[in-house]
Write an enzyme that holds these catalytic residues in place. Structure first.
Site, PDB file in Angstrom:
ATOM      1  CB  CYS A  65     -24.283   6.698  16.536  1.00 23.79           C
ATOM      2  SG  CYS A  65     -24.722   7.867  15.245  1.00 23.79           S
ATOM      3  CE  LYS A  70     -24.744  17.306  30.517  1.00 19.88           C
ATOM      4  NZ  LYS A  70     -23.361  16.795  30.298  1.00 19.88           N
ATOM      5  CD  GLU A 102     -31.756  10.727  16.694  1.00 17.54           C
ATOM      6  OE1 GLU A 102     -31.418   9.600  16.281  1.00 17.54           O
ATOM      7  OE2 GLU A 102     -32.509  11.478  16.073  1.00 17.54           O
ATOM      8  CD  GLU A 152     -22.801   2.168  20.635  1.00 18.54           C
ATOM      9  OE1 GLU A 152     -23.227   2.469  21.765  1.00 18.54           O
ATOM     10  OE2 GLU A 152     -22.992   2.869  19.628  1.00 18.54           O
TER      11      GLU A 152
END
Ligand code: NAD
Length: 505
Positions: free
Chosen positions: A300, A191, A266, A398
Site C-alpha cells: 500500500c 473476515k 486503511e 493505483e
C-alpha cells in the site's frame, strides 16, 4: 536446509499438501452452514491449493453471537493482566512457528519467503507491542474543578470488532488489527481476504492453542460481497476496521451507515518519492527500488511515482534500469527470490493492462526479466514507465504491482504541486541533504505518513494511516485506542455544589 539456515538459492522445504480450511467459530473449526466451499489457487502454478469453507450471513450471525457471549461473559469480565497473558502467549506461539507460517504465506500469496519471514516476525511483535501498550498507555485523564469536581475519563472496550483484511500481507495485517482489538478487551470476528486464507486459518489454530475462551476470536472465510458485507451490516457489530481498496472502503461505509458503525479505513495509495539534486542518490536508489519492487509491488505504501530533479534524472534512470534488469524474479519459496508472482490472474491482467495503457499514453516501457520456467505463474516483470505525465491514468491510479512511473521536476514548488495532484495521500518519501527543505517538503505533501531520507521503516509507536482517499483515522501506537475503545467521562462531585432549584416551593 542445514538446521534452520536457508542458504541463498536454496528452495525452502515445504509440504504442499495443505488441508482444506474450515471456519473458526466459538472455539471450534466448522463447515459453513451452507456446506459451500471455494477453491484457493496458487499464484505460482494457478493450480488449486485447497478448498475453503465459504461463509455467508448465517455463519457471520453465528460468529457474532459467539463473540457477543464471550464479550458479556468471561473475556469481558477478565482482569487486564490475565487478558494480556493470552496476548503474550499468542506472540510466543507465532514466534515458535515463524519457519512454518512464512512458507505457508508465500505459498498462498506469491510473496518471496525472505519477505514473509520478516512480516510474520512483525506479526508476533504486533501482539507483544499491544500487550505492552495496553498496560503502559491505556490511561485516562483527570480534570479537577477546584475542590468541587473530579472529572475523569476511562477507556472501555467497544464490544465486537469486525475486521476485514486484504491479501497483500495477510498475516501481518490481520494481527495488526486483532492485537489491539483483543488487548483492549473487545472480541473479534475476522473476515480475511478470500485470495489468501491459509495463514488466517493458521492464526485461528494458534489462538485455539493459546486457549482463549470460546468466541473471543472467530474467523469467517468467504467472499467480500457475502461474508464481508454481512459482517458490515450486522447490527451487533460495533466497529469495522477495514484495509483494502478505496472503492471497497466507500462501499462498506455506505453499507454500515444504517447500523451507525464506527469505521477505521486503511485504503489505497499512490505514493510519491522525490529525489532532489543534493540527495544521497545511491541510498535513494536503494530505497526507491526496494520501495516499489519488494512485496511484488503489492504494497500500500509503495513509492509508485518517482519524481527526479532534472539535473540528476538521466543518471538515476540509467541506474534504475540496471537494477530492474538484475532483480531476481523467481519461485517465492527460494531464499534469494526478490519478486514473485502476483496474487491472482485477475490482478495480473489488471496490472498488465496498465502497462499496455502506459504505452498508449506515450510512455517508454522498460521491463526486467522473467525466467522461462515460471510461465505458469502470475509473473509481471519489474517495470519502469518513463516519460510519464501527472495527468496520465498510470500516474493517477493505483496499479498495485511492480511498476513505477518516472517524472522529472525543476524546483521544489513544482514537485510539491505534482506530488499532491492525486486523490490518494497515504505515504511520501523525500530525499535531500538539505534538512530545512526535507522538513518543508514533508510538511507540504498531503499524506498521512512521510519519510525523509528513508524507505518505509515503521516505528510501531507512531500513527499509521492515510489522508484524502487513502484512509480515515489512524491505527498504530496509542492511536489505536481511540478506535478500539470507548472513552467515557465520569464526573464526581467532591462537595455539595450549587444545583438549580426547579419547581421547589
Ligand atoms: P479489496 O478491497 O478488494 O478487499 C479487501 C477485503 O475486503 C477482502 O477481505 C474482501 O473480501 C473484502 N470485501 C470486498 N468487498 C466487500 C464488501 N462489499 N463488503 C465487505 N467486505 C468486502 O482489497 P484487496 O485487493 O484485497 O487489497 C488491496 C488494496 O488494499 C490496495 O488498494 C491496497 O493499497 C490496500 N491496502 C491498504 C493498506 C493501508 O494500510 N492503507 C494496507 C494494505 C493494503
Amino acid at each position: 536446509m542445514v538446521g534452520n539456515q536457508v542458504t541463498a538459492k536454496q528452495q525452502v522445504p515445504f509440504d504442499k499438501k495443505v488441508e482444506d480450511i474450515k471456519l473458526y467459530i466459538d472455539g471450534a473449526f466448522v463447515d459453513a452452514e451452507s456446506k459451500e466451499t471455494f477453491d484457493n489457487i496458487s499464484p505460482f502454478t494457478n493450480e488449486k491449493i485447497n478448498a475453503v469453507a465459504s461463509g455467508d450471513e448465517t455463519d457471520i450471525e453465528k460468529a457474532v453471537k459467539a463473540a457477543r457471549k464471550a464479550y458479556k461473559g468471561e473475556w469481558g469480565n477478565m482482569k487486564m493482566k490475565d487478558r494480556l497473558t493470552y496476548i503474550y502467549k499468542i506472540a510466543d506461539l507465532i514466534d515458535e512457528h515463524i519457519d512454518e507460517i512464512a512458507p505457508l504465506e508465500s505459498y498462498d500469496t506469491g510473496l518471496p519467503i525472505s519477505q514473509t519471514k520478516k512480516m510474520v516476525a512483525r506479526a508476533a511483535n504486533n501482539f507483544r507491542f499491544y500487550a505492552e501498550m495496553v498496560s503502559a498507555r491505556l490511561v485516562g485523564e483527570v480534570y479537577q474543578v477546584d475542590d468541587e469536581f473530579l472529572n475523569y475519563t476511562v477507556q472501555k472496550p467497544v464490544g465486537i470488532a469486525g475486521l476485514i483484511t486484504p491479501w497483500n500481507a495477510p498475516f501481518m495485517l490481520e494481527t495488526w488489527k486483532i492485537a489491539p482489538a483483543l488487548a483492549t478487551g473487545n472480541t473479534v470476528v475476522l473476515k480475511p481476504a478470500e485470495l489468501s486464507p491459509l495463514t488466517a486459518n493458521r492464526l485461528a489454530e494458534i489462538i485455539d492453542k493459546a486457549e482463549l475462551p470460546d468466541g473471543v476470536f472467530n474467523v469467517v472465510h468467504g467472499y467480500g460481497e457475502t461474508a464481508g458485507a454481512s459482517l458490515v451490516a450486522n447490527p451487533d457489530v460495533e466497529l469495522i476496521s477495514f484495509t483494502g481498496e478505496t472503492t471497497t472502503g466507500s462501499e462498506i461505509m455506505k453499507n454500515g451507515a444504517d447500523s451507525l458503525k464506527r469505521f477505521s479505513m486503511e485504503l489505497g495509495g499512490k505514493s510519491p518519492i522525490i529525489v532532489f539534486e543534493d540527495a544521497d542518490v545511491d541510498r535513494a536508489l536503494d530505497a526507491c527500488t526496494w520501495g516499489i519492487f519488494s512485496f511484488n509491488g503489492e504494497r500500500c505504501t509503495a513509492n509508485s511515482r518517482l519524481y527526479l530533479h532534472e539535473s540528476i534524472a538521466e543518471s538515476f534512470i540509467e541506474n534504475l534500469k540496471d537494477r530492474v534488469a538484475n532483480i531476481r524474479v523467481g519461485d517465492p519459496m527460494r531464499a534469494d527470490t526478490q519478486v514473485g508472482p502476483l496474487i491472482h490472474t485477475d490482478h495480473y491482467n489488471n496490472v498488465k493492462s496498465y502497462i499496455e495503457l502506459a504505452k498508449d499514453e506515450g510512455c517508454e516501457v522498460i521491463s526486467g526479466n522473467i525466467p522461462g520456467e515460471l510461465n505458469r505463474g502470475n509473473y509481471v516483470a519489474p517495470t519502469i514507465l518513463l516519460n510519464a505525465k501527472n495527468n496520465m491514468r498510470i500516474v493517477q491510479e493505483e496499479i498495485f504491482g511492480p511498476v513505477i512511473a518516472v517524472m522529472t521536476f525543476k524546483d521544489e514548488a513544482e514537485v510539491i504541486e505534482l506530488a499532491n495532484d492525486v486523490r490518494y495521500g497515504l505515504a511520501g518519501y523525500v530525499w535531500t541533504k538539505d534538512m530545512q527543505r526535507g522538513h518543508r517538503v514533508a510538511h507540504a505533501i498531503d499524506s498521512g505518513m512521510l519519510w525523509v531520507n528513508s524507505q518505509n521503516v515503521r516505528d510501531l509507536r507512531t500513527p499509521f494511516g492515510g489522508s484524502k482517499h487513502s484512509g480515515i483515522g489512524r491505527e498504530g501506537g496509542h492511536y489505536a485506542f481511540d478506535f478500539y475503545t470507548e472513552t467515557k467521562i465520569i464526573h464526581v462531585a467532591m462537595k455539595d455544589h450549587h444545583i438549580p432549584q426547579f419547581g421547589k416551593k
